[in-house]
Motif scaffolding. Structure first.
Motif, PDB file in Angstrom:
ATOM      1  N   ASP A   1     -37.627  11.333   3.342  1.00  0.00           N
ATOM      2  CA  ASP A   1     -38.723  10.400   3.601  1.00  0.00           C
ATOM      3  C   ASP A   1     -38.651   9.946   5.049  1.00  0.00           C
ATOM      4  O   ASP A   1     -37.714   9.264   5.449  1.00  0.00           O
ATOM      5  CB  ASP A   1     -38.608   9.202   2.657  1.00  0.00           C
ATOM      6  N   MET A   2     -39.652  10.317   5.843  1.00  0.00           N
ATOM      7  CA  MET A   2     -39.694   9.961   7.262  1.00  0.00           C
ATOM      8  C   MET A   2     -40.298   8.576   7.495  1.00  0.00           C
ATOM      9  O   MET A   2     -40.380   8.134   8.640  1.00  0.00           O
ATOM     10  CB  MET A   2     -40.483  11.007   8.061  1.00  0.00           C
ATOM     11  N   GLN A   3     -40.726   7.883   6.437  1.00  0.00           N
ATOM     12  CA  GLN A   3     -41.350   6.559   6.544  1.00  0.00           C
ATOM     13  C   GLN A   3     -42.522   6.628   7.519  1.00  0.00           C
ATOM     14  O   GLN A   3     -43.395   7.434   7.323  1.00  0.00           O
ATOM     15  CB  GLN A   3     -40.310   5.511   6.952  1.00  0.00           C
ATOM     16  N   ASP A   4     -42.508   5.806   8.565  1.00  0.00           N
ATOM     17  CA  ASP A   4     -43.618   5.762   9.521  1.00  0.00           C
ATOM     18  C   ASP A   4     -43.448   6.748  10.675  1.00  0.00           C
ATOM     19  O   ASP A   4     -44.228   6.736  11.626  1.00  0.00           O
ATOM     20  CB  ASP A   4     -43.759   4.344  10.093  1.00  0.00           C
ATOM     21  N   TRP A   5     -42.433   7.574  10.622  1.00  0.00           N
ATOM     22  CA  TRP A   5     -42.150   8.536  11.681  1.00  0.00           C
ATOM     23  C   TRP A   5     -42.741   9.898  11.360  1.00  0.00           C
ATOM     24  O   TRP A   5     -42.879  10.271  10.202  1.00  0.00           O
ATOM     25  CB  TRP A   5     -40.644   8.689  11.851  1.00  0.00           C
ATOM     26  N   ASP A   6     -43.050  10.659  12.411  1.00  0.00           N
ATOM     27  CA  ASP A   6     -43.358  12.072  12.272  1.00  0.00           C
ATOM     28  C   ASP A   6     -42.726  12.791  13.454  1.00  0.00           C
ATOM     29  O   ASP A   6     -42.167  12.158  14.360  1.00  0.00           O
ATOM     30  CB  ASP A   6     -44.869  12.334  12.170  1.00  0.00           C
ATOM     31  N   VAL A   7     -42.790  14.099  13.462  1.00  0.00           N
ATOM     32  CA  VAL A   7     -42.119  14.890  14.492  1.00  0.00           C
ATOM     33  C   VAL A   7     -42.618  14.531  15.886  1.00  0.00           C
ATOM     34  O   VAL A   7     -41.824  14.349  16.820  1.00  0.00           O
ATOM     35  CB  VAL A   7     -42.290  16.400  14.210  1.00  0.00           C
ATOM     36  N   GLU A   8     -43.915  14.388  16.039  1.00  0.00           N
ATOM     37  CA  GLU A   8     -44.482  14.090  17.363  1.00  0.00           C
ATOM     38  C   GLU A   8     -44.040  12.725  17.874  1.00  0.00           C
ATOM     39  O   GLU A   8     -43.710  12.568  19.057  1.00  0.00           O
ATOM     40  CB  GLU A   8     -46.002  14.202  17.342  1.00  0.00           C
ATOM     41  N   LEU A   9     -44.038  11.713  17.018  1.00  0.00           N
ATOM     42  CA  LEU A   9     -43.605  10.381  17.430  1.00  0.00           C
ATOM     43  C   LEU A   9     -42.134  10.398  17.823  1.00  0.00           C
ATOM     44  O   LEU A   9     -41.743   9.824  18.849  1.00  0.00           O
ATOM     45  CB  LEU A   9     -43.857   9.366  16.313  1.00  0.00           C
ATOM     46  N   LEU A  10     -41.312  11.045  17.012  1.00  0.00           N
ATOM     47  CA  LEU A  10     -39.881  11.144  17.300  1.00  0.00           C
ATOM     48  C   LEU A  10     -39.650  11.816  18.651  1.00  0.00           C
ATOM     49  O   LEU A  10     -38.906  11.311  19.500  1.00  0.00           O
ATOM     50  CB  LEU A  10     -39.177  11.914  16.190  1.00  0.00           C
ATOM     51  N   LYS A  11     -40.320  12.930  18.863  1.00  0.00           N
ATOM     52  CA  LYS A  11     -40.197  13.661  20.127  1.00  0.00           C
ATOM     53  C   LYS A  11     -40.659  12.788  21.291  1.00  0.00           C
ATOM     54  O   LYS A  11     -39.979  12.711  22.327  1.00  0.00           O
ATOM     55  CB  LYS A  11     -41.021  14.948  20.072  1.00  0.00           C
ATOM     56  N   GLU A  12     -41.780  12.122  21.136  1.00  0.00           N
ATOM     57  CA  GLU A  12     -42.324  11.271  22.199  1.00  0.00           C
ATOM     58  C   GLU A  12     -41.367  10.142  22.552  1.00  0.00           C
ATOM     59  O   GLU A  12     -41.121   9.863  23.739  1.00  0.00           O
ATOM     60  CB  GLU A  12     -43.674  10.700  21.776  1.00  0.00           C
TER      61      GLU A  12
ATOM     62  N   SER B   1     -29.703  18.628  16.370  1.00  0.00           N
ATOM     63  CA  SER B   1     -31.126  18.984  16.446  1.00  0.00           C
ATOM     64  C   SER B   1     -31.810  18.191  17.553  1.00  0.00           C
ATOM     65  O   SER B   1     -32.628  18.740  18.311  1.00  0.00           O
ATOM     66  CB  SER B   1     -31.832  18.724  15.111  1.00  0.00           C
ATOM     67  N   ILE B   2     -31.489  16.909  17.671  1.00  0.00           N
ATOM     68  CA  ILE B   2     -32.057  16.087  18.742  1.00  0.00           C
ATOM     69  C   ILE B   2     -31.592  16.616  20.096  1.00  0.00           C
ATOM     70  O   ILE B   2     -32.393  16.778  21.020  1.00  0.00           O
ATOM     71  CB  ILE B   2     -31.662  14.608  18.559  1.00  0.00           C
ATOM     72  N   ALA B   3     -30.297  16.887  20.224  1.00  0.00           N
ATOM     73  CA  ALA B   3     -29.748  17.369  21.491  1.00  0.00           C
ATOM     74  C   ALA B   3     -30.398  18.677  21.929  1.00  0.00           C
ATOM     75  O   ALA B   3     -30.621  18.904  23.120  1.00  0.00           O
ATOM     76  CB  ALA B   3     -28.234  17.557  21.361  1.00  0.00           C
ATOM     77  N   ASP B   4     -30.730  19.516  20.963  1.00  0.00           N
ATOM     78  CA  ASP B   4     -31.332  20.822  21.256  1.00  0.00           C
ATOM     79  C   ASP B   4     -32.852  20.782  21.296  1.00  0.00           C
ATOM     80  O   ASP B   4     -33.498  21.813  21.493  1.00  0.00           O
ATOM     81  CB  ASP B   4     -30.879  21.855  20.225  1.00  0.00           C
ATOM     82  N   GLY B   5     -33.449  19.594  21.058  1.00  0.00           N
ATOM     83  CA  GLY B   5     -34.902  19.469  21.075  1.00  0.00           C
ATOM     84  C   GLY B   5     -35.592  20.106  19.883  1.00  0.00           C
ATOM     85  O   GLY B   5     -36.778  20.406  19.931  1.00  0.00           O
ATOM     86  N   ARG B   6     -34.874  20.269  18.789  1.00  0.00           N
ATOM     87  CA  ARG B   6     -35.439  20.874  17.574  1.00  0.00           C
ATOM     88  C   ARG B   6     -35.858  19.765  16.608  1.00  0.00           C
ATOM     89  O   ARG B   6     -35.343  19.629  15.512  1.00  0.00           O
ATOM     90  CB  ARG B   6     -34.406  21.803  16.926  1.00  0.00           C
ATOM     91  N   TYR B   7     -36.822  18.982  17.019  1.00  0.00           N
ATOM     92  CA  TYR B   7     -37.244  17.791  16.262  1.00  0.00           C
ATOM     93  C   TYR B   7     -37.851  18.151  14.902  1.00  0.00           C
ATOM     94  O   TYR B   7     -37.709  17.396  13.947  1.00  0.00           O
ATOM     95  CB  TYR B   7     -38.232  16.967  17.089  1.00  0.00           C
ATOM     96  N   GLU B   8     -38.508  19.280  14.817  1.00  0.00           N
ATOM     97  CA  GLU B   8     -39.139  19.669  13.556  1.00  0.00           C
ATOM     98  C   GLU B   8     -38.111  19.870  12.442  1.00  0.00           C
ATOM     99  O   GLU B   8     -38.402  19.660  11.272  1.00  0.00           O
ATOM    100  CB  GLU B   8     -39.999  20.923  13.730  1.00  0.00           C
ATOM    101  N   GLU B   9     -36.880  20.243  12.809  1.00  0.00           N
ATOM    102  CA  GLU B   9     -35.830  20.428  11.806  1.00  0.00           C
ATOM    103  C   GLU B   9     -35.449  19.108  11.143  1.00  0.00           C
ATOM    104  O   GLU B   9     -35.037  19.083   9.995  1.00  0.00           O
ATOM    105  CB  GLU B   9     -34.595  21.068  12.441  1.00  0.00           C
ATOM    106  N   ILE B  10     -35.592  18.017  11.878  1.00  0.00           N
ATOM    107  CA  ILE B  10     -35.238  16.710  11.337  1.00  0.00           C
ATOM    108  C   ILE B  10     -36.148  16.371  10.159  1.00  0.00           C
ATOM    109  O   ILE B  10     -35.682  15.974   9.096  1.00  0.00           O
ATOM    110  CB  ILE B  10     -35.303  15.635  12.435  1.00  0.00           C
ATOM    111  N   ALA B  11     -37.445  16.556  10.357  1.00  0.00           N
ATOM    112  CA  ALA B  11     -38.407  16.262   9.285  1.00  0.00           C
ATOM    113  C   ALA B  11     -38.171  17.141   8.065  1.00  0.00           C
ATOM    114  O   ALA B  11     -38.423  16.723   6.935  1.00  0.00           O
ATOM    115  CB  ALA B  11     -39.827  16.430   9.803  1.00  0.00           C
ATOM    116  N   GLN B  12     -37.673  18.348   8.279  1.00  0.00           N
ATOM    117  CA  GLN B  12     -37.407  19.256   7.162  1.00  0.00           C
ATOM    118  C   GLN B  12     -36.169  18.849   6.364  1.00  0.00           C
ATOM    119  O   GLN B  12     -36.061  19.148   5.181  1.00  0.00           O
ATOM    120  CB  GLN B  12     -37.233  20.685   7.683  1.00  0.00           C
ATOM    121  N   LYS B  13     -35.243  18.145   7.008  1.00  0.00           N
ATOM    122  CA  LYS B  13     -33.981  17.782   6.356  1.00  0.00           C
ATOM    123  C   LYS B  13     -34.003  16.393   5.717  1.00  0.00           C
ATOM    124  O   LYS B  13     -33.154  16.073   4.908  1.00  0.00           O
ATOM    125  CB  LYS B  13     -32.838  17.845   7.370  1.00  0.00           C
ATOM    126  N   VAL B  14     -34.970  15.569   6.120  1.00  0.00           N
ATOM    127  CA  VAL B  14     -35.058  14.193   5.641  1.00  0.00           C
ATOM    128  C   VAL B  14     -36.034  14.136   4.467  1.00  0.00           C
ATOM    129  O   VAL B  14     -37.076  14.782   4.488  1.00  0.00           O
ATOM    130  CB  VAL B  14     -35.520  13.272   6.795  1.00  0.00           C
TER     131      VAL B  14
END
Length: 135
Positions: free
Chosen positions: A38-49, A23-36
């Motif tokens: 508890d993202m703790q202090d992370w969100d999709v935008e921060l991860l992507k940034e 998902s990271i390699a393909d730039g599909r960051y939103e899928e990560i939040a859907q599979k985890v």
């Protein structure tokens, strides 16, 4: 949560990590939040940034998919070898931490993906605790 199968936790975690790395390699960051769970202090935008800025700052074209072989294979003075992925069992038996060194063109790029997997009955609760770290 992931289904836990006794004595198969490493295989389950590795399969999950493959999905996340791809998902990271393909730039599909939103899928990560859907599979985890508890993202703790992370969100999709921060991860992507964090990842996209790191790639830009280091002039990296991409992050490799999970199945790209890591070509970095040093042997250290003590005879140990480099490990792209590591599993750390909690001392109290409540779970496993997992780290995976991301690569670009088969070489480590100083980004490490980190998760915690907490045992909850017949499930593994996935926590994106430290998430992505830069070495």
């Amino acid at each position: 949560m992931l289904k836990r199968v006794l004595d198969k936790e490493k295989d389950i975690i590795r399969a999950f990590a493959k999905e996340i790395v791809d998902s990271i390699a393909d730039g599909r960051y939103e899928e990560i939040a859907q599979k985890v769970d508890d993202m703790q202090d992370w969100d999709v935008e921060l991860l992507k940034e964090v990842i996209e800025s790191f790639k830009e700052d280091n002039e990296l074209g991409q992050i490799d998919r999970f199945d790209v072989e890591c070509t970095f294979r040093p042997v250290y003075k003590d005879g140990s070898v480099y490990q792209q992925e590591s599993f750390y069992y909690f001392n109290d038996g409540s779970g496993i931490a997992y780290e995976y060194a991301l690569t670009t063109n088969g070489e480590p790029n100083d980004l490490t993906l980190s998760f915690e997997f907490h045992f909850e009955g017949d499930s593994l609760r996935v926590i994106f605790n430290s998430g992505i770290t830069v070495l």
